[in-house]
Scaffold this active site. Sequence first.
Site, short mmCIF file in Angstrom:
data_model
loop_
_atom_site.label_atom_id
_atom_site.label_comp_id
_atom_site.label_asym_id
_atom_site.label_seq_id
_atom_site.Cartn_x
_atom_site.Cartn_y
_atom_site.Cartn_z
N ASP A 1 -21.40 20.95 -22.43
CA ASP A 1 -22.14 20.65 -21.21
C ASP A 1 -22.14 19.14 -21.07
O ASP A 1 -22.43 18.41 -22.03
CB ASP A 1 -23.56 21.21 -21.24
CG ASP A 1 -24.09 21.32 -19.82
OD1 ASP A 1 -23.49 22.06 -19.01
OD2 ASP A 1 -25.10 20.65 -19.49
N SER A 2 -21.76 18.68 -19.91
CA SER A 2 -21.57 17.24 -19.76
C SER A 2 -21.94 16.81 -18.35
O SER A 2 -22.17 17.64 -17.47
CB SER A 2 -20.12 16.87 -20.09
OG SER A 2 -19.23 17.77 -19.46
N ARG B 1 -16.27 13.18 -24.37
CA ARG B 1 -15.85 14.48 -24.95
C ARG B 1 -15.09 14.24 -26.25
O ARG B 1 -15.31 14.94 -27.25
CB ARG B 1 -14.97 15.20 -23.92
CG ARG B 1 -14.52 16.59 -24.29
CD ARG B 1 -14.06 17.37 -23.06
NE ARG B 1 -15.15 17.55 -22.13
CZ ARG B 1 -15.26 16.87 -20.97
NH1 ARG B 1 -14.31 16.02 -20.58
NH2 ARG B 1 -16.30 17.04 -20.19
N PHE C 1 -10.34 14.73 -13.96
CA PHE C 1 -11.01 15.67 -13.05
C PHE C 1 -12.39 15.11 -12.73
O PHE C 1 -12.75 14.02 -13.19
CB PHE C 1 -11.12 17.06 -13.71
CG PHE C 1 -12.02 17.10 -14.93
CD1 PHE C 1 -11.56 16.68 -16.17
CD2 PHE C 1 -13.35 17.51 -14.84
CE1 PHE C 1 -12.38 16.70 -17.29
CE2 PHE C 1 -14.18 17.54 -15.95
CZ PHE C 1 -13.70 17.13 -17.18
N GLY C 2 -13.16 15.86 -11.96
CA GLY C 2 -14.55 15.49 -11.69
C GLY C 2 -14.71 14.08 -11.13
O GLY C 2 -14.07 13.71 -10.14
N THR D 1 -15.77 27.64 -21.37
CA THR D 1 -15.81 26.86 -20.12
C THR D 1 -14.85 27.45 -19.10
O THR D 1 -13.80 28.00 -19.47
CB THR D 1 -15.44 25.37 -20.36
OG1 THR D 1 -15.44 24.69 -19.10
CG2 THR D 1 -14.07 25.18 -21.00
N GLY D 2 -15.21 27.32 -17.84
CA GLY D 2 -14.31 27.75 -16.77
C GLY D 2 -13.68 26.55 -16.09
O GLY D 2 -12.96 26.71 -15.11
N LYS E 1 -7.61 8.70 -22.62
CA LYS E 1 -8.94 9.26 -22.30
C LYS E 1 -9.41 10.18 -23.44
O LYS E 1 -10.56 10.14 -23.84
CB LYS E 1 -8.91 10.04 -20.97
CG LYS E 1 -10.29 10.59 -20.62
CD LYS E 1 -10.37 11.44 -19.39
CE LYS E 1 -11.79 12.01 -19.27
NZ LYS E 1 -11.93 13.09 -18.29
N GLY F 1 -10.16 21.24 -16.10
CA GLY F 1 -10.03 19.88 -16.64
C GLY F 1 -10.50 19.81 -18.08
O GLY F 1 -9.84 19.23 -18.96
P1 ITT Z 1 -18.41 24.83 -17.45
O1 ITT Z 1 -19.91 24.89 -17.33
O2 ITT Z 1 -17.74 26.13 -17.19
O3 ITT Z 1 -17.96 24.18 -18.73
P2 ITT Z 1 -18.70 22.86 -15.35
O4 ITT Z 1 -17.75 22.04 -14.56
O5 ITT Z 1 -19.77 23.63 -14.60
O6 ITT Z 1 -17.85 23.86 -16.27
P3 ITT Z 1 -20.76 21.28 -16.56
O7 ITT Z 1 -21.85 22.17 -16.09
O8 ITT Z 1 -20.81 20.74 -17.96
O9 ITT Z 1 -19.33 21.95 -16.44
O10 ITT Z 1 -20.68 20.06 -15.52
C1 ITT Z 1 -19.98 18.92 -15.87
C2 ITT Z 1 -19.63 18.13 -14.64
O11 ITT Z 1 -19.72 16.73 -14.98
C3 ITT Z 1 -18.18 18.38 -14.26
O12 ITT Z 1 -18.06 19.38 -13.28
C4 ITT Z 1 -17.75 17.01 -13.76
O13 ITT Z 1 -18.11 16.88 -12.42
C5 ITT Z 1 -18.59 16.06 -14.58
N1 ITT Z 1 -17.82 15.63 -15.78
C6 ITT Z 1 -18.03 15.97 -17.07
N2 ITT Z 1 -17.10 15.42 -17.86
C7 ITT Z 1 -16.27 14.74 -17.06
C8 ITT Z 1 -15.10 13.99 -17.27
O14 ITT Z 1 -14.55 13.86 -18.48
N3 ITT Z 1 -14.53 13.42 -16.22
C9 ITT Z 1 -15.03 13.55 -14.97
N4 ITT Z 1 -16.12 14.26 -14.69
C10 ITT Z 1 -16.74 14.86 -15.72
#
Ligand code: ITT
Length: 209
Positions: free
Chosen positions: A68-69, A182, A153-154, A7-8, A176, A11
């Site tokens: 992937d989330s 996760r 994050f996110g 992952t990049g 968390k 968070g």
């Molecule tokens: P990688 O693919 O490199 O792992 P990414 O950020 O692109 O990084 P994803 O494609 O899995 O990862 O997208 C997941 C998005 O969903 C992430 O950018 C957040 O916006 C959201 N997300 C996932 N888990 C979260 C969390 O625990 N808290 C807040 N937002 C989350």
Amino acid sequence: MHIILATGNRGKIREFRQILEPLPCIVRPMSELGIPEPEETGLTFEENALLKARAASRHANLPAIADDSGLLVDCLQGAPGVYSARYAGNDATDQQNVQKLLHELNGVEKPLRNARFHCVIAVVRHFEDDQPLMFSGSWEGEIATLPSGENGFGYDPVFYVPEYRCTAAQIEPELKNKVSHRARALEQFKAELRQIDVLASIPDRKIRA
Ligand code: ITT
């Protein structure tokens, strides 16, 4: 054992490190090895998790773990879902994604603001592994009307968790990392590793099999 964390997302890296800390393996984020991020062409969390794990494993010639989330909002028919990271555009920041979500939900009343985070973890022992390990976990909540909190994050600042009466960005990271989507998926991974360890500790397992 060394395993590449495919992952990049900084968070995610922080959370993986904390959740997997007790494991007897060295988790190395792919950025440390200069491994590029693959394009996420899958239509499901499972496809994207596997694609990321295989790409990192191929580059490093080591086992890899990927996540992937995303956030699924009921009244948006599960959007932003697999497109959560790119909801407001390909290079969107977390804040832009959050603002777009709040805009979409403008005027939507509380009972219709139900949402969940979902996480799929893929683990491959080598890039052609035809028996990858897959785990998943979800976390139920509601979308708040305003962002609150500095942790995480996110979408954490707008993910309200009724049980704790605050957003995911207001609860302590340690909490968390015990209850999140996760954490739930990674608990299964840890349990699986323990099982493998148990089997490995039975000296005559080959004879018995
Ligand atoms: P990688 O693919 O490199 O792992 P990414 O950020 O692109 O990084 P994803 O494609 O899995 O990862 O997208 C997941 C998005 O969903 C992430 O950018 C957040 O916006 C959201 N997300 C996932 N888990 C979260 C969390 O625990 N808290 C807040 N937002 C989350």
